[in-house]
Design a protein around this motif. Structure first.
Motif, PDB file in Angstrom:
ATOM      1  N   ALA A 271       0.826  -1.127   0.083  1.00 29.57           N
ATOM      2  CA  ALA A 271      -0.085  -0.064  -0.178  1.00 29.57           C
ATOM      3  C   ALA A 271       0.633   1.393   0.118  1.00 29.57           C
ATOM      4  O   ALA A 271       0.449   2.084  -0.525  1.00 29.57           O
ATOM      5  CB  ALA A 271      -0.770  -0.107   1.129  1.00 29.57           C
ATOM      6  N   ASN A 272       2.081   1.102   0.573  1.00 34.38           N
ATOM      7  CA  ASN A 272       3.042   2.304   0.301  1.00 34.38           C
ATOM      8  C   ASN A 272       3.952   2.607  -0.517  1.00 34.38           C
ATOM      9  O   ASN A 272       5.043   3.016  -0.402  1.00 34.38           O
ATOM     10  CB  ASN A 272       3.654   2.405   1.904  1.00 34.38           C
ATOM     11  CG  ASN A 272       2.449   3.051   2.870  1.00 34.38           C
ATOM     12  OD1 ASN A 272       1.923   4.057   2.716  1.00 34.38           O
ATOM     13  ND2 ASN A 272       1.928   1.955   3.795  1.00 34.38           N
ATOM     14  N   GLY A 273       3.906   1.387  -1.658  1.00 37.83           N
ATOM     15  CA  GLY A 273       4.793   1.644  -2.757  1.00 37.83           C
ATOM     16  C   GLY A 273       5.699   0.581  -2.965  1.00 37.83           C
ATOM     17  O   GLY A 273       6.375   0.600  -4.165  1.00 37.83           O
ATOM     18  N   MET A 274       5.821  -0.645  -2.255  1.00 42.00           N
ATOM     19  CA  MET A 274       6.672  -1.589  -2.640  1.00 42.00           C
ATOM     20  C   MET A 274       6.213  -2.524  -3.687  1.00 42.00           C
ATOM     21  O   MET A 274       4.999  -2.816  -3.683  1.00 42.00           O
ATOM     22  CB  MET A 274       7.259  -2.551  -1.399  1.00 42.00           C
ATOM     23  CG  MET A 274       8.311  -1.956  -0.572  1.00 42.00           C
ATOM     24  SD  MET A 274       9.023  -3.133   0.638  1.00 42.00           S
ATOM     25  CE  MET A 274       9.857  -3.943  -0.604  1.00 42.00           C
ATOM     26  N   PRO A 275       6.909  -3.142  -4.547  1.00 42.82           N
ATOM     27  CA  PRO A 275       6.328  -3.854  -5.779  1.00 42.82           C
ATOM     28  C   PRO A 275       5.924  -5.260  -5.150  1.00 42.82           C
ATOM     29  O   PRO A 275       6.730  -5.879  -4.366  1.00 42.82           O
ATOM     30  CB  PRO A 275       7.596  -4.135  -6.516  1.00 42.82           C
ATOM     31  CG  PRO A 275       8.811  -2.916  -5.887  1.00 42.82           C
ATOM     32  CD  PRO A 275       8.412  -2.694  -4.723  1.00 42.82           C
ATOM     33  N   ALA A 276       4.698  -5.426  -5.512  1.00 46.07           N
ATOM     34  CA  ALA A 276       3.959  -6.666  -4.646  1.00 46.07           C
ATOM     35  C   ALA A 276       4.770  -7.959  -5.196  1.00 46.07           C
ATOM     36  O   ALA A 276       4.703  -8.932  -4.232  1.00 46.07           O
ATOM     37  CB  ALA A 276       2.481  -6.667  -5.219  1.00 46.07           C
ATOM     38  N   GLU A 277       5.327  -7.991  -6.374  1.00 43.62           N
ATOM     39  CA  GLU A 277       5.929  -9.058  -6.734  1.00 43.62           C
ATOM     40  C   GLU A 277       7.368  -9.740  -5.976  1.00 43.62           C
ATOM     41  O   GLU A 277       7.597 -10.740  -6.282  1.00 43.62           O
ATOM     42  CB  GLU A 277       6.092  -9.092  -8.314  1.00 43.62           C
ATOM     43  CG  GLU A 277       7.232  -8.075  -8.718  1.00 43.62           C
ATOM     44  CD  GLU A 277       6.680  -6.842  -9.145  1.00 43.62           C
ATOM     45  OE1 GLU A 277       7.417  -5.995  -9.426  1.00 43.62           O
ATOM     46  OE2 GLU A 277       5.512  -6.521  -8.675  1.00 43.62           O
ATOM     47  N   LEU A 278       7.730  -8.736  -5.439  1.00 41.81           N
ATOM     48  CA  LEU A 278       8.957  -9.080  -4.774  1.00 41.81           C
ATOM     49  C   LEU A 278       8.565  -9.645  -3.308  1.00 41.81           C
ATOM     50  O   LEU A 278       9.535 -10.082  -2.474  1.00 41.81           O
ATOM     51  CB  LEU A 278       9.974  -7.860  -4.548  1.00 41.81           C
ATOM     52  CG  LEU A 278      10.467  -7.338  -5.816  1.00 41.81           C
ATOM     53  CD1 LEU A 278      11.229  -6.215  -5.597  1.00 41.81           C
ATOM     54  CD2 LEU A 278      11.296  -8.242  -6.545  1.00 41.81           C
ATOM     55  N   LEU A 279       7.363  -9.508  -2.599  1.00 36.09           N
ATOM     56  CA  LEU A 279       6.915  -9.908  -1.517  1.00 36.09           C
ATOM     57  C   LEU A 279       6.361 -10.995  -1.084  1.00 36.09           C
ATOM     58  O   LEU A 279       5.426 -11.248  -1.906  1.00 36.09           O
ATOM     59  CB  LEU A 279       6.216  -8.581  -0.877  1.00 36.09           C
ATOM     60  CG  LEU A 279       6.595  -7.254  -0.837  1.00 36.09           C
ATOM     61  CD1 LEU A 279       5.906  -6.138  -0.522  1.00 36.09           C
ATOM     62  CD2 LEU A 279       8.085  -7.174   0.159  1.00 36.09           C
ATOM     63  N   THR A 280       6.757 -12.041  -0.209  1.00 34.82           N
ATOM     64  CA  THR A 280       6.054 -13.159   0.324  1.00 34.82           C
ATOM     65  C   THR A 280       5.996 -13.269   1.467  1.00 34.82           C
ATOM     66  O   THR A 280       6.974 -12.612   2.183  1.00 34.82           O
ATOM     67  CB  THR A 280       6.726 -14.377  -0.543  1.00 34.82           C
ATOM     68  OG1 THR A 280       5.938 -15.599  -0.281  1.00 34.82           O
ATOM     69  CG2 THR A 280       8.093 -14.720   0.018  1.00 34.82           C
ATOM     70  N   VAL A 281       5.138 -14.177   2.219  1.00 36.35           N
ATOM     71  CA  VAL A 281       4.903 -14.055   3.610  1.00 36.35           C
ATOM     72  C   VAL A 281       5.848 -15.419   4.117  1.00 36.35           C
ATOM     73  O   VAL A 281       5.541 -16.325   3.380  1.00 36.35           O
ATOM     74  CB  VAL A 281       3.578 -14.271   4.101  1.00 36.35           C
ATOM     75  CG1 VAL A 281       3.328 -14.307   5.492  1.00 36.35           C
ATOM     76  CG2 VAL A 281       2.748 -12.699   3.624  1.00 36.35           C
ATOM     77  N   LYS A 282       6.644 -15.296   4.980  1.00 37.00           N
ATOM     78  CA  LYS A 282       7.182 -16.498   5.844  1.00 37.00           C
ATOM     79  C   LYS A 282       6.946 -16.156   7.268  1.00 37.00           C
ATOM     80  O   LYS A 282       8.056 -15.287   7.788  1.00 37.00           O
ATOM     81  CB  LYS A 282       8.564 -16.830   5.414  1.00 37.00           C
ATOM     82  CG  LYS A 282       9.195 -17.855   5.810  1.00 37.00           C
ATOM     83  CD  LYS A 282      10.617 -17.717   5.787  1.00 37.00           C
ATOM     84  CE  LYS A 282      11.292 -16.986   6.772  1.00 37.00           C
ATOM     85  NZ  LYS A 282      11.029 -17.176   8.180  1.00 37.00           N
ATOM     86  N   TYR A 283       6.292 -16.552   7.861  1.00 36.05           N
ATOM     87  CA  TYR A 283       6.308 -16.433   9.334  1.00 36.05           C
ATOM     88  C   TYR A 283       7.365 -16.912  10.107  1.00 36.05           C
ATOM     89  O   TYR A 283       7.948 -17.807   9.747  1.00 36.05           O
ATOM     90  CB  TYR A 283       5.089 -17.492   9.978  1.00 36.05           C
ATOM     91  CG  TYR A 283       3.728 -16.990   9.711  1.00 36.05           C
ATOM     92  CD1 TYR A 283       3.349 -15.238   9.907  1.00 36.05           C
ATOM     93  CD2 TYR A 283       2.764 -17.740   9.270  1.00 36.05           C
ATOM     94  CE1 TYR A 283       1.966 -15.101   9.479  1.00 36.05           C
ATOM     95  CE2 TYR A 283       1.135 -17.143   9.039  1.00 36.05           C
ATOM     96  CZ  TYR A 283       1.060 -15.804   9.444  1.00 36.05           C
ATOM     97  OH  TYR A 283      -0.158 -15.262   9.043  1.00 36.05           O
ATOM     98  N   ASN A 284       7.755 -16.182  11.292  1.00 37.24           N
ATOM     99  CA  ASN A 284       8.943 -16.755  11.986  1.00 37.24           C
ATOM    100  C   ASN A 284       8.445 -18.031  12.670  1.00 37.24           C
ATOM    101  O   ASN A 284       7.140 -18.104  13.006  1.00 37.24           O
ATOM    102  CB  ASN A 284       9.191 -15.718  13.169  1.00 37.24           C
ATOM    103  CG  ASN A 284       9.992 -14.301  12.681  1.00 37.24           C
ATOM    104  OD1 ASN A 284      10.548 -14.484  11.781  1.00 37.24           O
ATOM    105  ND2 ASN A 284       9.586 -13.379  13.119  1.00 37.24           N
ATOM    106  N   PHE A 285       9.270 -18.980  13.082  1.00 37.44           N
ATOM    107  CA  PHE A 285       8.845 -20.090  13.639  1.00 37.44           C
ATOM    108  C   PHE A 285       9.393 -19.793  15.164  1.00 37.44           C
ATOM    109  O   PHE A 285      10.201 -18.960  15.595  1.00 37.44           O
ATOM    110  CB  PHE A 285       9.621 -21.382  13.251  1.00 37.44           C
ATOM    111  CG  PHE A 285      11.003 -21.547  13.481  1.00 37.44           C
ATOM    112  CD1 PHE A 285      11.324 -22.155  14.588  1.00 37.44           C
ATOM    113  CD2 PHE A 285      11.948 -20.813  12.924  1.00 37.44           C
ATOM    114  CE1 PHE A 285      12.577 -22.590  14.967  1.00 37.44           C
ATOM    115  CE2 PHE A 285      13.340 -21.014  13.074  1.00 37.44           C
ATOM    116  CZ  PHE A 285      13.729 -21.905  14.182  1.00 37.44           C
ATOM    117  N   VAL A 286       8.730 -20.686  16.012  1.00 36.03           N
ATOM    118  CA  VAL A 286       9.172 -20.684  17.335  1.00 36.03           C
ATOM    119  C   VAL A 286       9.428 -22.080  18.002  1.00 36.03           C
ATOM    120  O   VAL A 286       8.792 -23.124  17.833  1.00 36.03           O
ATOM    121  CB  VAL A 286       7.961 -19.939  18.426  1.00 36.03           C
ATOM    122  CG1 VAL A 286       8.206 -20.499  19.957  1.00 36.03           C
ATOM    123  CG2 VAL A 286       7.914 -18.455  18.046  1.00 36.03           C
TER     124      VAL A 286
END
Length: 406
Positions: free
Chosen positions: A195-210
């Protein structure tokens, strides 16, 4: 029998935060490195430590801010490491203040693919918090970051803010053109960045593990627990205001334990002194933190800023403990209201007080549901699969690109 994927050679880049302040980011880096090594992958470190600044000569200290946007010495040192070791992939975490984005050029020159974990919002905000004067601030997102300098967003000083603002201005496009994949640690963070300008195609979600440390709550718990940095943006003052409301109405019959360190430590100490319903436990080591968590009715995370993850929430999940969190950002993503914990209206002391009252009266099934969510999404097994999967995808894409060029 499935075929085992080949071991990877990974070089991890990280500027470690000062040891005097608890750093979830340092902990995440250490945990990921250990996890990869135990899985058979070769992992080496290219690190700098902010603790080392105190031991520098006056001249070297004076040069540190000047080298925040670009440090030629680290570029040269990394280039030599890359020539010597030839990793399959470089994984960047924090580059501030001693590494600098100059390391990206060394990776580009060596044709080594790069992934970067985004632990905060430094790609769109000089200080990485999107927070100023008690509220969310996006004044610098996608723009020349002069507002940050004007308001002295870093350490309350315009002069101290100049290097971090210049870093964002001069290196934003370098990050986006050099890094093959940015690993966001929540979908909320990813959506905010896009929403604030970063290219969506470069971003993926990877949760931290515990890690599952084998410590679980037995029974309903003994106290409510705040565990973390004692700072305004973390909602510490909001928690104190909510607890005073609760106390004036007769209390909840259980104490509030506050554990951590930070700029509000003296204020918290003074507030808690002489009270039977509050205990200030100070900074805890890992064992102490685990014990306090396992004995908690709930963990309280009333953050005012847009948290990118919420490690303490997932650590509580692992112990079968629900959380009370501000109902925004990644916190609302981690906690399902009334199922794995309670949410409150961000910044509202009355709403937080009501949620604390609800969680004390809630059934223990909330803790069971929190543990079940942990087992589905935040274990070491899930973390390893997600991280190695991202590495292989980036390596394969880089290989296809090189073949196309030839």
């Amino acid at each position: 029998m499935t075929e085992r994927s080949p071991d990877l050679r990974v070089l991890v880049l990280h500027n470690r935060y000062r040891s005097e302040q608890p750093s979830g980011e340092n902990n995440v880096v250490d945990a990921e490195v250990a996890m990869l090594r135990e899985a058979g992958h070769q992992v080496d470190l290219f690190e700098r430590r902010s603790d080392d600044i105190a031991e520098m000569s006056m001249v070297r200290k004076a040069l540190v801010p000047l080298r925040v946007p670009w440090n030629p010495a680290t570029r040269t040192a990394l280039a030599e490491r890359l020539r010597r070791e030839r990793p399959d992939i470089v994984h960047v975490h924090n580059t501030f203040p001693l590494l600098s984005p100059s390391v990206l050029e060394a990776c580009r020159d060596a044709n080594v693919p790069v992934v970067a974990t985004l632990h905060n919002y430094t790609q769109i905000c000089p200080t990485g918090t999107l927070y100023r004067d008690g509220a969310t601030c996006t004044a610098c997102a996608g723009k020349i970051p002069l507002p940050a300098v004007r308001y002295g967003c870093y350490r309350g000083s315009a002069a101290a803010t100049v290097p971090v603002a210049l870093n964002l201005l001069t290196n934003r496009r370098r990050w986006w053109s050099t890094v093959s994949r940015f690993l966001c640690i929540s979908d909320a963070q990813r959506r905010t960045l896009i929403a604030n300008g970063m290219p969506a195609e470069l971003l993926t979600v990877k949760y931290n593990f515990v890690e599952d440390m084998g410590v679980r709550r037995v029974g309903p718990g003994e106290h409510l627990l705040y565990l973390g940095r004692l700072a305004e943006e973390k909602g510490v003052r909001l928690l104190m205001a909510a607890w005073d409301r609760i106390a004036s109405a007769g209390g909840l019959g259980v104490p509030l334990v506050i554990a951590g360190a930070g700029p509000l430590a003296d204020e918290v100490t003074t507030w808690a002194r002489g009270r039977a319903d509050v205990r200030f436990a100070g900074l805890q080591d890992k064992a102490g933190s685990r014990e306090l968590t396992a004995r908690a009715i709930a963990v309280v995370v009333p953050s005012q800023w847009l948290e990118t993850f919420g490690l303490v929430v997932v650590e509580a999940m692992a112990a079968g403990v629900p959380s009370v969190v501000a109902g925004h950002s990644s916190l609302a993503e981690l906690v399902q209201d009334g199922v794995t914990g309670m949410t409150h209206t961000p910044g509202d002391a009355a709403s937080l007080a009501a949620a604390l009252g609800q969680i004390v009266r809630a059934p223990t099934s909330l803790g069971n549901a929190a543990r079940a969510r942990y087992e589905r999404e935040f274990t070491r097994t899930a973390g390893l699969a997600n991280l190695v999967g991202a590495y292989h995808q980036v390596i394969e894409e880089a290989s296809r690109g090189a073949q196309t060029v030839r």
